[in-house]
Design an enzyme around this catalytic site. Structure first.
Site, PDB file in Angstrom:
ATOM      1  N   GLY A   1       0.824  -1.201   0.000  1.00  0.00           N
ATOM      2  CA  GLY A   1       0.000   0.000   0.000  1.00  0.00           C
ATOM      3  C   GLY A   1       0.853   1.243   0.000  1.00  0.00           C
ATOM      4  O   GLY A   1       1.757   1.398   0.812  1.00  0.00           O
ATOM      5  N   HIS A   2       0.567   2.149  -0.917  1.00  0.00           N
ATOM      6  CA  HIS A   2       1.342   3.385  -0.996  1.00  0.00           C
ATOM      7  C   HIS A   2       1.085   4.305   0.188  1.00  0.00           C
ATOM      8  O   HIS A   2      -0.048   4.466   0.627  1.00  0.00           O
ATOM      9  CB  HIS A   2       0.967   4.169  -2.260  1.00  0.00           C
ATOM     10  CG  HIS A   2       1.425   3.521  -3.521  1.00  0.00           C
ATOM     11  ND1 HIS A   2       0.572   2.874  -4.364  1.00  0.00           N
ATOM     12  CD2 HIS A   2       2.659   3.430  -4.072  1.00  0.00           C
ATOM     13  CE1 HIS A   2       1.252   2.413  -5.399  1.00  0.00           C
ATOM     14  NE2 HIS A   2       2.515   2.729  -5.243  1.00  0.00           N
ATOM     15  N   MET A   3       2.151   4.910   0.677  1.00  0.00           N
ATOM     16  CA  MET A   3       2.005   6.021   1.601  1.00  0.00           C
ATOM     17  C   MET A   3       1.846   7.327   0.822  1.00  0.00           C
ATOM     18  O   MET A   3       1.263   8.284   1.314  1.00  0.00           O
ATOM     19  CB  MET A   3       3.225   6.110   2.520  1.00  0.00           C
ATOM     20  CG  MET A   3       3.348   4.987   3.526  1.00  0.00           C
ATOM     21  SD  MET A   3       2.144   5.077   4.887  1.00  0.00           S
ATOM     22  CE  MET A   3       0.871   3.976   4.289  1.00  0.00           C
TER      23      MET A   3
ATOM     24  N   GLU B   1      -7.516   8.346   1.264  1.00  0.00           N
ATOM     25  CA  GLU B   1      -6.629   8.970   0.286  1.00  0.00           C
ATOM     26  C   GLU B   1      -7.433   9.800  -0.721  1.00  0.00           C
ATOM     27  O   GLU B   1      -7.013  10.896  -1.122  1.00  0.00           O
ATOM     28  CB  GLU B   1      -5.832   7.888  -0.448  1.00  0.00           C
ATOM     29  CG  GLU B   1      -4.822   7.176   0.437  1.00  0.00           C
ATOM     30  CD  GLU B   1      -4.230   5.953  -0.224  1.00  0.00           C
ATOM     31  OE1 GLU B   1      -3.285   5.371   0.340  1.00  0.00           O
ATOM     32  OE2 GLU B   1      -4.705   5.561  -1.313  1.00  0.00           O
TER      33      GLU B   1
ATOM     34  N   ASN C   1       7.014   6.640  -7.106  1.00  0.00           N
ATOM     35  CA  ASN C   1       6.106   6.117  -6.078  1.00  0.00           C
ATOM     36  C   ASN C   1       6.097   4.600  -6.041  1.00  0.00           C
ATOM     37  O   ASN C   1       5.634   4.008  -5.067  1.00  0.00           O
ATOM     38  CB  ASN C   1       4.674   6.600  -6.345  1.00  0.00           C
ATOM     39  CG  ASN C   1       4.425   7.982  -5.810  1.00  0.00           C
ATOM     40  OD1 ASN C   1       5.316   8.807  -5.842  1.00  0.00           O
ATOM     41  ND2 ASN C   1       3.242   8.230  -5.329  1.00  0.00           N
TER      42      ASN C   1
END
Length: 390
Positions: A155-157, A205, A173
């Site tokens: 999961g992207h921050m 997000e 990213n």
């Protein structure tokens, strides 16, 4: 007097007392009080430590400087082959800045700035692939294989959708370093997932991006937390899962700090801090349930957020100034369906997506209908057999 003191120094047996007498000899030119001598001679045997502290006041400034230089030399010797490196130093990238936790193979925090201009563009994440960040030593790097079969997702921050204006920024990213272990259900999309289950972090997000429609600048800091749990015996313990051969840490919670500015010409700011469990969360839970004070989050994380921010100035509660409302079930389902329609590679897959939407009892909006029709024409053209020449 000086000769008398040197005779005492020879006769005394303790290192501390000798140190006192040495200090007296160095301070002698500045000691003019007869009372001092009387008190000193009587008190040497009583309180050596106190004498040392007092005599330093009378030491010549040059001698104090020499002693400071001696301490620096001692520190230099300790540092002869370098001090341990934690990897938590600030690292700057094109679209985000972060601090990496080498022991957990995850970031401590990731900071980014959002604006309406940055969210407009046609950069396509499908051309980007996850890969290890080359600036992180291999010993502390997470790999794709660490996530495979673990039940957790990368999961992207700093989500790729925050940087639609530049594919190059989306590439940055995809490095593992700004990624964080997140549960597939409901954090990140899962193909076997029941259709109505919530992707809570994804919705959060999306809310951050929606804020750019009402605020000119939005700063977001995101990161993981491993918070303690209270056992039956009342004792607190911290426990978290490790995945993959590189032991990537799975956090118990995730946090976001959002700072929004209405207009650059004004000093009006709104701030919200949120701590969300890294676990399934239903649509019946609103974002305000997870709001915490900035002080509490700083205590949990050990971090100081926005240290240059003057909190005595006009600083509003984000959830008072804005709604803090995430997408509801219908809107979110339409959003996910739109992504599936856009990613469909065959007519069969495309029709299946629309059937699932109908079974969920949701009517497609105009945007989705147009997207579906355009995608259908595209796939029909690709699947049409080429006419034989002849």
């Amino acid at each position: 007097m000086e000769l008398f003191l040197r005779r005492i120094e020879v006769r005394v047996g303790t290192r501390e007392t000798k140190e006192v007498l040495s200090l007296v000899l160095m301070a002698l030119p500045r000691l003019k009080s007869v009372r001092f001598w009387g008190g000193f001679v009587c008190g040497v045997a009583v309180s050596t430590g106190a004498c040392i502290a007092a005599l330093r006041v009378y030491m010549p400034e040059k001698q104090q400087e020499e002693e400071t230089q001696t301490e620096s030399a001692a520190q230099s010797l300790i540092k002869r082959f370098g001090l341990p490196q934690t990897g938590t130093e600030t690292r700057c990238y094109t679209n985000h800045i972060l601090s990496y936790d080498q022991s957990r193979r995850t970031p401590r925090w990731v900071a980014e700035h959002l604006s309406n201009e940055k969210l407009v563009g046609r950069a396509d994440r499908r051309h980007c692939k996850f890969k290890p960040d080359p600036s992180v030593p291999e010993l502390f790097t997470a790999h794709n294989e660490d996530y495979l079969g673990s039940g957790w997702s990368r999961g992207h921050m700093a989500p790729a959708a925050d940087n639609k204006f530049s594919e190059a920024r989306q590439h940055s990213n995809q490095w593992q370093k700004p990624s964080i272990s997140q549960i597939l259900s409901p954090r990140i999309m899962k193909t076997t997932q029941a259709f109505g289950t919530v992707f809570y972090i994804l919705r959060l997000e999306m809310y951050c991006r929606e804020l750019t429609e009402r605020f000119s600048d939005v700063w977001v800091i995101s990161g993981p937390l491993t918070l303690p749990q209270v056992g039956e015996d009342g004792k607190k313990t911290v426990s978290y899962q490790l995945i993959g051969k590189n032991d990537v840490s799975v956090p118990t919670h995730l946090y976001k700090v959002i700072l929004a500015r209405k207009d650059p010409s004004t000093e009006l700011l709104a701030l919200g801090a949120f701590v969300v469990p890294n676990a399934p969360i239903g649509f019946d839970h609103n974002l305000k349930e997870y709001q915490v004070s900035l002080t509490d989050l700083e205590r949990m994380s050990g971090l100081t957020f926005f240290p240059k921010l003057d909190q005595t100035r006009s600083l509003r509660n984000l959830c008072t100034m804005d709604t803090c409302e995430l997408m509801d079930f219908n809107r979110f389902t339409l959003y996910i369906t739109g992504r599936k329609v856009g990613g469909a590679r065959t007519l069969t897959k495309l029709e299946k997506v629309m059937v699932e939407l109908k079974e969920a009892g949701i009517t497609p909006d105009d945007y989705l209908v147009k997207l579906y029709q355009a995608k259908k024409q595209e796939l029909l053209q690709k699947e049409k057999p080429e006419s034989k020449s002849g």
